[in-house]
Design an enzyme around this catalytic site. Sequence first.
Site, mmCIF file in Angstrom:
data_model
loop_
_atom_site.group_PDB
_atom_site.id
_atom_site.type_symbol
_atom_site.label_atom_id
_atom_site.label_comp_id
_atom_site.label_asym_id
_atom_site.label_seq_id
_atom_site.Cartn_x
_atom_site.Cartn_y
_atom_site.Cartn_z
ATOM 1 C CD GLN A 81 -8.675 11.016 -5.593
ATOM 2 O OE1 GLN A 81 -7.966 11.423 -6.504
ATOM 3 N NE2 GLN A 81 -9.404 10.199 -5.781
ATOM 4 C CG ASN A 126 -13.877 8.539 -5.190
ATOM 5 O OD1 ASN A 126 -15.106 9.188 -5.446
ATOM 6 N ND2 ASN A 126 -12.968 8.762 -6.101
ATOM 7 C CG HIS A 166 -7.179 7.767 -0.350
ATOM 8 N ND1 HIS A 166 -7.635 6.214 -0.528
ATOM 9 C CD2 HIS A 166 -7.066 8.390 -1.559
ATOM 10 C CE1 HIS A 166 -7.635 6.324 -1.541
ATOM 11 N NE2 HIS A 166 -7.719 7.357 -2.280
ATOM 12 C CB CYS A 223 0.880 1.889 4.764
ATOM 13 S SG CYS A 223 -0.647 0.780 4.956
ATOM 14 C CB CYS A 263 -0.880 -0.049 1.200
ATOM 15 S SG CYS A 263 -1.844 1.431 1.336
ATOM 16 C CG HIS A 299 -4.375 3.789 3.569
ATOM 17 N ND1 HIS A 299 -3.281 3.028 4.307
ATOM 18 C CD2 HIS A 299 -4.373 4.920 4.330
ATOM 19 C CE1 HIS A 299 -3.147 3.740 5.601
ATOM 20 N NE2 HIS A 299 -3.929 4.924 5.407
ATOM 21 C CG HIS A 359 -4.159 -0.957 4.886
ATOM 22 N ND1 HIS A 359 -3.799 -0.432 3.624
ATOM 23 C CD2 HIS A 359 -5.066 -1.949 4.323
ATOM 24 C CE1 HIS A 359 -4.252 -1.029 2.537
ATOM 25 N NE2 HIS A 359 -4.999 -2.075 3.053
#
Length: 390
Positions: free
Chosen positions: A203, A188, A201, A88, A85, A199, A148
């Site tokens: 944007q 998303n 997150h 991470c 990933c 993971h 994660h």
Amino acid sequence: MTMTQGSTGFVATPRVKRSSHTLADGREIIFFDEADELVVHEPDRRQLGAVESTGEMRYDATTMDWVIVASHRQDRTHLPSRAECPLCPSVGDHLTEIPDSDYDVAVFENRFPSLSSTSSPPAHDDDLGIMQRPANGRCEVICYSPVHDASLGSCTDQRIGTVMAAWIDRTAALSTISGVEYVFVFENRGAEIGVTLPHPHGQIYAYPFTPVNAQRMILAAQTHLELHGEQLFADVLATEIRAEIRVVVESEFWVGFVPAAARWPVEVHLYPKRRIDFLTELTLAEQEDFAHQYGLLLRGLDGVFDRPLPYISGWYQAPIDPTQLGAAKWHAHLRLISIRRSPEKIKYLAGSESAMGAFINDIAPEAIAERIREALHVNKISAPQSTDNN
């Protein structure tokens, strides 16, 4: 990561420290730390080539909007294993986009951006009259947690507040970039949505144009003002609060409701009760209340179908140029939508939705509002208490 006395970083809120660093390929990474002192983060030890972007924009005259063509993203990282990933923390020989072994919230320039200041195609109009422009702008990734398997809903109120501080910081910074017309903060979540990195997150896109959905909302606000002499968003909010039947969360500063004409099986709009244009206008009290209410909402939504809800969540802020609105007023708010319509079924956008943009919703908005309220009540949703690693 280590601590040092004093602070030279920008304090996003009284409890968040900000520090900017440079990754091995020249991209910027910004840490938002929940600390009393400035945190010194480890440098990027990777050997990386320069980021290359071939992004361009092409104007569709039949729909009057821009399409971004970003063929360099075709080979971007896709569903890596947990051990690989890229979001991470960096531990030992596993070097990631986050150079340090721990972090709270981190924002960095996307290595595979749709929009970039380095987009290379020249602007030109070809012989067929197709307008083409470099896809100038900026795309950033915001990591909510080093864990994660976490989610934004599983984070503490403090962590969601730190994420909010990052949203505010980046809205302010990206709005000053020459040529940027609109800043969109979004997330998303879930494989069903098409997420390529599980993971936790989100944007942030800084567009060199005002996206078509925002344009339609601007036109709707202007038309409503001309026809009724009233501000559209204020009328919508007042109507939903008065009706009550679709309201799912409400507090001193915020109200969340399922819109009367919801397009999606699960759709919630979360408004600050005080009208603002941008996230940068929120008071500290409003930010703290948002962190609590949004955490409650996200955990409640996971209970609607008794499984993690795939969703898209985004902030609808005003266009940077206020003249686009004319006499109409904006009201910045968050919209969350999900394609899940039952525990085992997904709402696919087929002919009517994808081809003509005419949505058909399988669930009555009032019914899904009731299910969300039940999930919030039955599950007695409360905020996580520990601040360790989430």
